[in-house]
Design a protein around this motif. Sequence first.
Motif, PDB file in Angstrom:
ATOM      1  N   SER A  56     -21.332 -27.892 -50.079  1.00 15.35           N
ATOM      2  CA  SER A  56     -20.360 -28.313 -49.059  1.00 15.35           C
ATOM      3  C   SER A  56     -19.715 -27.104 -48.381  1.00 15.35           C
ATOM      4  CB  SER A  56     -19.283 -29.198 -49.690  1.00 15.35           C
ATOM      5  OG  SER A  56     -18.608 -28.500 -50.735  1.00 15.35           O
ATOM      6  N   VAL A  57     -19.486 -26.041 -49.153  1.00 19.66           N
ATOM      7  CA  VAL A  57     -18.906 -24.801 -48.614  1.00 19.66           C
ATOM      8  C   VAL A  57     -19.904 -24.123 -47.686  1.00 19.66           C
ATOM      9  CG1 VAL A  57     -17.985 -22.518 -49.193  1.00 19.66           C
ATOM     10  CG2 VAL A  57     -17.389 -24.492 -50.605  1.00 19.66           C
ATOM     11  N   ILE A  58     -21.159 -24.093 -48.116  1.00 16.05           N
ATOM     12  CA  ILE A  58     -22.220 -23.495 -47.290  1.00 16.05           C
ATOM     13  C   ILE A  58     -22.352 -24.250 -45.977  1.00 16.05           C
ATOM     14  CG2 ILE A  58     -24.708 -23.076 -47.121  1.00 16.05           C
ATOM     15  CD1 ILE A  58     -24.744 -22.583 -50.134  1.00 16.05           C
ATOM     16  N   LYS A  59     -22.387 -25.572 -46.067  1.00 14.77           N
ATOM     17  CA  LYS A  59     -22.571 -26.401 -44.871  1.00 14.77           C
ATOM     18  C   LYS A  59     -21.423 -26.224 -43.887  1.00 14.77           C
ATOM     19  CE  LYS A  59     -23.871 -31.064 -43.457  1.00 14.77           C
ATOM     20  NZ  LYS A  59     -24.139 -32.459 -43.905  1.00 14.77           N
ATOM     21  N   ALA A  60     -20.208 -26.034 -44.409  1.00 15.30           N
ATOM     22  CA  ALA A  60     -19.042 -25.849 -43.547  1.00 15.30           C
ATOM     23  C   ALA A  60     -18.976 -24.449 -42.960  1.00 15.30           C
ATOM     24  CB  ALA A  60     -17.769 -26.141 -44.332  1.00 15.30           C
ATOM     25  N   GLY A  61     -19.789 -23.532 -43.488  1.00 17.00           N
ATOM     26  CA  GLY A  61     -19.804 -22.159 -42.974  1.00 17.00           C
ATOM     27  C   GLY A  61     -18.547 -21.385 -43.285  1.00 17.00           C
ATOM     28  N   VAL A  62     -17.950 -21.638 -44.457  1.00 19.02           N
ATOM     29  CA  VAL A  62     -16.693 -20.974 -44.805  1.00 19.02           C
ATOM     30  C   VAL A  62     -16.800 -20.221 -46.135  1.00 19.02           C
ATOM     31  CG1 VAL A  62     -15.231 -22.547 -43.486  1.00 19.02           C
ATOM     32  CG2 VAL A  62     -15.835 -23.125 -45.855  1.00 19.02           C
ATOM     33  N   THR A  63     -18.011 -19.835 -46.530  1.00 19.70           N
ATOM     34  CA  THR A  63     -18.189 -19.085 -47.773  1.00 19.70           C
ATOM     35  C   THR A  63     -17.534 -17.714 -47.634  1.00 19.70           C
ATOM     36  OG1 THR A  63     -20.323 -20.186 -48.097  1.00 19.70           O
ATOM     37  CG2 THR A  63     -19.856 -18.237 -49.453  1.00 19.70           C
ATOM     38  N   PRO A  64     -16.576 -17.356 -48.496  1.00 16.88           N
ATOM     39  CA  PRO A  64     -15.917 -16.050 -48.366  1.00 16.88           C
ATOM     40  C   PRO A  64     -16.855 -14.913 -48.757  1.00 16.88           C
ATOM     41  CG  PRO A  64     -15.156 -17.179 -50.340  1.00 16.88           C
ATOM     42  CD  PRO A  64     -16.032 -18.154 -49.610  1.00 16.88           C
ATOM     43  N   ILE A  65     -16.840 -13.832 -47.993  1.00 13.55           N
ATOM     44  CA  ILE A  65     -17.698 -12.674 -48.290  1.00 13.55           C
ATOM     45  C   ILE A  65     -17.322 -12.054 -49.631  1.00 13.55           C
ATOM     46  CG2 ILE A  65     -16.253 -10.942 -47.138  1.00 13.55           C
ATOM     47  CD1 ILE A  65     -20.110 -11.090 -46.987  1.00 13.55           C
ATOM     48  N   ASN A 114     -31.757  -6.274 -42.585  1.00 10.79           N
ATOM     49  CA  ASN A 114     -32.211  -7.471 -41.870  1.00 10.79           C
ATOM     50  C   ASN A 114     -32.137  -8.740 -42.718  1.00 10.79           C
ATOM     51  OD1 ASN A 114     -33.968  -4.990 -40.737  1.00 10.79           O
ATOM     52  ND2 ASN A 114     -33.591  -6.418 -39.077  1.00 10.79           N
ATOM     53  N   ILE A 115     -32.742  -8.683 -43.900  1.00 14.37           N
ATOM     54  CA  ILE A 115     -32.759  -9.882 -44.733  1.00 14.37           C
ATOM     55  C   ILE A 115     -31.353 -10.246 -45.198  1.00 14.37           C
ATOM     56  CG2 ILE A 115     -33.527 -10.782 -46.969  1.00 14.37           C
ATOM     57  CD1 ILE A 115     -36.194  -9.617 -46.472  1.00 14.37           C
ATOM     58  N   SER A 116     -30.507  -9.234 -45.411  1.00 16.25           N
ATOM     59  CA  SER A 116     -29.127  -9.506 -45.817  1.00 16.25           C
ATOM     60  C   SER A 116     -28.425 -10.384 -44.774  1.00 16.25           C
ATOM     61  CB  SER A 116     -28.355  -8.201 -46.019  1.00 16.25           C
ATOM     62  OG  SER A 116     -28.261  -7.467 -44.801  1.00 16.25           O
ATOM     63  N   VAL A 117     -28.720 -10.143 -43.493  1.00 12.45           N
ATOM     64  CA  VAL A 117     -28.128 -10.943 -42.417  1.00 12.45           C
ATOM     65  C   VAL A 117     -28.543 -12.405 -42.558  1.00 12.45           C
ATOM     66  CG1 VAL A 117     -28.086 -11.327 -39.917  1.00 12.45           C
ATOM     67  CG2 VAL A 117     -27.985  -8.998 -40.823  1.00 12.45           C
ATOM     68  N   THR A 118     -29.835 -12.633 -42.744  1.00 16.31           N
ATOM     69  CA  THR A 118     -30.344 -14.001 -42.871  1.00 16.31           C
ATOM     70  C   THR A 118     -29.792 -14.680 -44.119  1.00 16.31           C
ATOM     71  OG1 THR A 118     -32.394 -13.261 -41.794  1.00 16.31           O
ATOM     72  CG2 THR A 118     -32.455 -15.393 -42.915  1.00 16.31           C
ATOM     73  N   MET A 119     -29.762 -13.951 -45.224  1.00 21.94           N
ATOM     74  CA  MET A 119     -29.288 -14.533 -46.477  1.00 21.94           C
ATOM     75  C   MET A 119     -27.815 -14.926 -46.397  1.00 21.94           C
ATOM     76  SD  MET A 119     -29.354 -12.993 -50.363  1.00 21.94           S
ATOM     77  CE  MET A 119     -27.875 -11.988 -50.182  1.00 21.94           C
ATOM     78  N   PHE A 120     -26.971 -14.019 -45.889  1.00 24.43           N
ATOM     79  CA  PHE A 120     -25.540 -14.338 -45.793  1.00 24.43           C
ATOM     80  C   PHE A 120     -25.296 -15.494 -44.813  1.00 24.43           C
ATOM     81  CE2 PHE A 120     -24.532  -9.770 -47.167  1.00 24.43           C
ATOM     82  CZ  PHE A 120     -24.279 -10.164 -48.474  1.00 24.43           C
ATOM     83  N   THR A 121     -26.084 -15.526 -43.732  1.00 25.74           N
ATOM     84  CA  THR A 121     -25.950 -16.632 -42.776  1.00 25.74           C
ATOM     85  C   THR A 121     -26.285 -17.964 -43.438  1.00 25.74           C
ATOM     86  OG1 THR A 121     -26.477 -15.193 -40.902  1.00 25.74           O
ATOM     87  CG2 THR A 121     -26.748 -17.556 -40.571  1.00 25.74           C
ATOM     88  N   LYS A 122     -27.390 -18.000 -44.174  1.00 23.33           N
ATOM     89  CA  LYS A 122     -27.790 -19.239 -44.847  1.00 23.33           C
ATOM     90  C   LYS A 122     -26.815 -19.619 -45.957  1.00 23.33           C
ATOM     91  CE  LYS A 122     -30.709 -21.512 -44.332  1.00 23.33           C
ATOM     92  NZ  LYS A 122     -30.823 -22.725 -43.479  1.00 23.33           N
ATOM     93  N   MET A 123     -26.136 -18.629 -46.520  1.00 28.13           N
ATOM     94  CA  MET A 123     -25.154 -18.903 -47.580  1.00 28.13           C
ATOM     95  C   MET A 123     -23.823 -19.381 -47.014  1.00 28.13           C
ATOM     96  SD  MET A 123     -26.250 -18.295 -50.734  1.00 28.13           S
ATOM     97  CE  MET A 123     -27.341 -17.287 -51.739  1.00 28.13           C
ATOM     98  N   GLY A 124     -23.693 -19.452 -45.682  1.00 26.21           N
ATOM     99  CA  GLY A 124     -22.484 -19.978 -45.067  1.00 26.21           C
ATOM    100  C   GLY A 124     -21.386 -18.968 -44.848  1.00 26.21           C
ATOM    101  N   VAL A 125     -21.700 -17.661 -44.908  1.00 24.15           N
ATOM    102  CA  VAL A 125     -20.690 -16.640 -44.631  1.00 24.15           C
ATOM    103  C   VAL A 125     -20.440 -16.610 -43.122  1.00 24.15           C
ATOM    104  CG1 VAL A 125     -20.142 -14.164 -44.739  1.00 24.15           C
ATOM    105  CG2 VAL A 125     -21.403 -15.250 -46.619  1.00 24.15           C
ATOM    106  N   PRO A 126     -19.176 -16.653 -42.673  1.00 29.11           N
ATOM    107  CA  PRO A 126     -18.896 -16.619 -41.227  1.00 29.11           C
ATOM    108  C   PRO A 126     -19.501 -15.393 -40.562  1.00 29.11           C
ATOM    109  CG  PRO A 126     -16.923 -17.180 -42.467  1.00 29.11           C
ATOM    110  CD  PRO A 126     -17.955 -16.776 -43.478  1.00 29.11           C
ATOM    111  N   ASN A 127     -19.934 -15.540 -39.299  1.00 28.60           N
ATOM    112  CA  ASN A 127     -20.626 -14.470 -38.585  1.00 28.60           C
ATOM    113  C   ASN A 127     -19.821 -13.177 -38.501  1.00 28.60           C
ATOM    114  OD1 ASN A 127     -22.901 -15.968 -38.178  1.00 28.60           O
ATOM    115  ND2 ASN A 127     -22.431 -16.526 -36.063  1.00 28.60           N
ATOM    116  N   GLY A 128     -18.493 -13.289 -38.340  1.00 28.96           N
ATOM    117  CA  GLY A 128     -17.668 -12.094 -38.215  1.00 28.96           C
ATOM    118  C   GLY A 128     -17.763 -11.216 -39.444  1.00 28.96           C
ATOM    119  N   GLU A 129     -17.534 -11.792 -40.614  1.00 29.35           N
ATOM    120  CA  GLU A 129     -17.598 -11.037 -41.866  1.00 29.35           C
ATOM    121  C   GLU A 129     -19.024 -10.596 -42.157  1.00 29.35           C
ATOM    122  OE1 GLU A 129     -15.898 -13.757 -44.667  1.00 29.35           O
ATOM    123  OE2 GLU A 129     -13.881 -12.920 -44.416  1.00 29.35           O
ATOM    124  N   MET A 130     -19.975 -11.488 -41.903  1.00 29.55           N
ATOM    125  CA  MET A 130     -21.375 -11.150 -42.152  1.00 29.55           C
ATOM    126  C   MET A 130     -21.786  -9.918 -41.355  1.00 29.55           C
ATOM    127  SD  MET A 130     -24.518 -11.221 -40.516  1.00 29.55           S
ATOM    128  CE  MET A 130     -24.282 -12.400 -39.205  1.00 29.55           C
TER     129      MET A 130
END
Length: 445
Positions: free
Chosen positions: A100-109, A29-45
């Motif tokens: 800037s990467v986080i805000k754009a939501g393009v952080t690579p997994i 559960n927390i991994s989902v929230t953390m990766f989302t806040k870190m800007g990892v795209p939903n598909g990879e997350m």
Amino acid sequence: MKKNNRYASWAWIPTLYFAEGIPYFIVNNISVTMFTKMGVPNGEMALFTSLLYLPWVIKPLWSPFVDILKTKRWWILAMQMLMSVAFILLTLSIPHPASSVIKAGVTPISLFTFTLILFIITAFSSATHDIAADGFYMLALDQEDQSFFVGIRSTFYRLSSIFGQGVLVYIAGVMERNTNNIPLSWQITMAVTAVIFTAVSIYHAFVIPRPKADAMRLTESTKGKAKEIIYEFGRTFITYFEKPGVILAIFFMLLYRLPEAFLLKMVNPFLLDSPERGGLGLATDNVGIIYGTIGVLFLTIGGIIGGIMASKWGLKKSLWPMAASMTLPCATFVYLGMSHTTNLFVIATCVAVEQFGYGFGFTAYMLYMMYFSEGEFTTAHYAICTAFMAMSMMIPGMFAGYLQEWIGYEWFFWVVMVCCFATVFVTYFVSKNIDNHYGRKITKA
């Protein structure tokens, strides 16, 4: 003497089941929230966090080895120490993507490769810990005390859920507000987790008892018995898949929770994502309160009421109202996806209604697994059912993020509503074959 044993059990049972829940909710559960806040795209997350369910899917495969190698106490302490080390390493190794990467939501997994490896180690350790803790509980307590503490252990497991999904996420949110640094806020949160979990693990090394029944089975004189255990373990799988109606039962276990399996993986991203991306743009600490605390509370209440009603109605009569409560409240997220309301009370109410419905509807699912597991190998067959239960959440979750990215949040929630037909479909066929009296409390005239 009996009272003294019960008093002594209070020293370790609450903390053991609190410790059992923390790594599960961190990983799933927390991994989902953390990766989302870190800007990892939903598909990879969603794909990679869903794969973390795998240890709970396959844990029946190595449960006999936990049973015959070493003691249950050894497995509990070893897994807790291993998870403590993993949490410490997580704290020290969380990547710091550019804002800037986080805000754009393009952080690579791929940036989180080492983080994912540590989550995988934690997941396998947690699943093994579950096996050992439940086995130790039955060895260390007599039947009377097992019954006495069953509610206590469930309560503290639920408290670990509130701590994991509520308190820790709230801490991350507060740190984010104060530091304006998302990676640092999660580093601090993981540090808090590591300190608390390590302290509990050290505490358990001193307070968890050494019952005589908890002995290593594999010795020179018992190797033949160990082989017999493994042989019987193999036979449980064969007999499971020979049970009448097994195909229908597997379809039920995989599809009954299909709407929730898709929804669960996207709730926090939806709550956290900006309105420009179709989300509600909530602050992290608000998500910790709304979903991690209020949501878990109503999930628990729904489960309690579901259990009370199931004991009155029985499984057969419970199936349809519980299937309805599993599916219809998903419409609350269709409403949120269309309205994009910023009213926290409305959002909290919608989450509470959906989670209450899930808790109430899940009761029938658990009862059905018990019903189907009855027979010569009840415990082992139930363990196999729980593997299908974990699989029912893992497989849809793997694709939920890519589906959401393709069609957006609003249409994603409409797809969740369409998935409700799968619940209705399997409920219709399963309900025909259930004993009318199963699960119902028989009242004396």
